[in-house]
Design an enzyme around this catalytic site. Sequence first.
Site, PDB file in Angstrom:
ATOM      1  N   THR B 129       0.867  -1.184   0.000  1.00 46.75           N
ATOM      2  CA  THR B 129       0.000   0.000   0.000  1.00 46.75           C
ATOM      3  C   THR B 129       0.899   1.228   0.000  1.00 46.75           C
ATOM      4  OG1 THR B 129      -0.076   0.328   2.401  1.00 46.75           O
ATOM      5  CG2 THR B 129      -1.620  -1.273   1.481  1.00 46.75           C
ATOM      6  N   ASP B 130       0.288   2.409  -0.103  1.00 46.04           N
ATOM      7  CA  ASP B 130       1.097   3.629  -0.108  1.00 46.04           C
ATOM      8  C   ASP B 130       1.891   3.786   1.180  1.00 46.04           C
ATOM      9  OD1 ASP B 130       0.267   4.208  -2.602  1.00 46.04           O
ATOM     10  OD2 ASP B 130      -1.262   5.679  -2.014  1.00 46.04           O
ATOM     11  N   CYS B 131       1.231   3.435   2.316  1.00 48.17           N
ATOM     12  CA  CYS B 131       1.947   3.602   3.586  1.00 48.17           C
ATOM     13  C   CYS B 131       2.687   2.340   4.025  1.00 48.17           C
ATOM     14  CB  CYS B 131       1.001   4.108   4.673  1.00 48.17           C
ATOM     15  SG  CYS B 131      -0.550   3.228   4.771  1.00 48.17           S
ATOM     16  N   TYR B 132       2.368   1.203   3.408  1.00 51.61           N
ATOM     17  CA  TYR B 132       3.104  -0.052   3.673  1.00 51.61           C
ATOM     18  C   TYR B 132       3.510  -0.659   2.332  1.00 51.61           C
ATOM     19  CZ  TYR B 132       1.269   0.032   8.469  1.00 51.61           C
ATOM     20  OH  TYR B 132       0.960   0.374   9.748  1.00 51.61           O
ATOM     21  N   PRO B 133       4.562  -0.094   1.704  1.00 53.36           N
ATOM     22  CA  PRO B 133       4.879  -0.481   0.329  1.00 53.36           C
ATOM     23  C   PRO B 133       5.453  -1.896   0.176  1.00 53.36           C
ATOM     24  CG  PRO B 133       6.492   1.093   1.161  1.00 53.36           C
ATOM     25  CD  PRO B 133       5.438   0.988   2.202  1.00 53.36           C
TER      26      PRO B 133
END
Lengths: 139, 382
Positions: B129-133
């Site tokens: 994800t954007d905050c957990y790439p």
Amino acid sequence: MMKKKYILRFSPEIVKKPLVSDLVRKFDVSVNILNADISSGRAGMLVVELEGTEEALERSVEDLLNDGVKCSPHVKALVFRQEECVACGSCTAVCFSGALQMNPESWELEFDQDSCIVCGLCVEACPLRLFTITREMES
Amino acid sequence: MSTRKTVEQINEKIKKGEAVVVTAEEISKMAMSMSPSEIVDTVDIVTTATFGPMCSSGAFVNFGHYSPPIRMEEITLNDVPVSGGLAAVDTYIGATSESHFDHQYGGAHVIEDLIAGKDIKIKARAKGTDCYPNKEVETIINKDSVNEFYLYNPRNAYQNYGVAVNTKHKTIYTYMGTLLPNIGNATYSTSGELSPLLNDPSFRTIGIGTRIFLGGTQGYVSWYGTQFNTMKPKNDFGIPTSNAGTIAVIGDAKEMSTEYIKAAYFEKYGVSIFIGIGIPIPILDEDIAKACMIRNEQIETQIIDYSEPDKPSLGVANYEQLRSGSIEINGKKVKTAPMSSLMKARKIAAELKSWIDRGEFYITQPVELFPKESTVKNLKQR
């Protein structure tokens, strides 16, 4: 007098022979059948403990070999990693030889190697897998 | 019945080293010659214990964040699948979860190995994800590298449990062990008069918040256990004659010992875990004393046929009979064997007693009592 355990293996033809009573009659040995897997038309297996004089046991084995029975000393043994045992008692549910028993006072598990007939049921029954059976050696 | 002692008074005695603590087996012996009233006068605390396979167990772990960060969705520990639906780096290790490659190794073994201080291989995958790439992590953890590692067991310490037999012609393999054909044996699994919930059958002192011995360290009763059942028939001594109450427990697994937490594998059934639990019962009044005075011959349980899907009862046996080595079922003498360790349970009861004697363990009043009425529902097809 001495006691020795043997594994006897025989072909379907010999299954019909009264092997055990022959031994008793001919050599005056007493035969304790510890395990048996015999049915007509199939090869058979007997685990026996013979008791008699040294000579009687030797002659018994000779006689069996002459009859075409494969006769090997019973060297399979149960190995128990007792130091890891939690004494739950699960193995005693399937041990009918008296080798594995709960001490009725301390409720520790007691293992008597001499009573063990190496049936192997405890190997599967132990939830910690602490039992193994050493390999059988054929003579 | 009026309360004759309070938890505070007993804790005051513990502090001064004056509390009288006996095990539940000792009090059952004392019961032969003493009245409940005399017991209240003499004894302050009774220690109870059990050490048996309890499948409904597991542990929460927080691994700590990785760089670059990952929101873990599929996680394995030593190839055992664990919960991936708990935020980014939290998981729950279910004790009965089995390795992808070795069905005899499971969550219970991961928990035991972690407690033993061993290294464990973690593999985690995520969509990114954007905050957990990050999409994939493979590394090593142990109990010192993780943040929290605590046991949380939803259903432990069953209040009584049925005896297991098999009436069919083939051996069956169950969580109650190997059941030989034609009622060839019978297995049972509670510590009888030493068992925690059999000594407080109506949950007067054991409730939410009760401090206990769990796996070798202090833990707590966190809730009533799943499948909590207050509606099971009771015998003349107030003992439910089949599995009834349960407890959920919590405790810091980092402080636990593999002496009291032990992974298990039951043939053709699967992985389970032995849990050691000890519970102190404060003797506040005569009713509580009377309950703790229960003896093995007064604790009865159903004999259950595990070879039938609906597990019918074939009769009743008491724990004195079960411990004698054989019971009679349908006129036949049947060998009995325990599945839970009385030897370990006794060790736990003695250990808990020594903690209290040394002033290291104080007893608690429940924050909340368990429900007075609770039944168990089945899953239905709709």
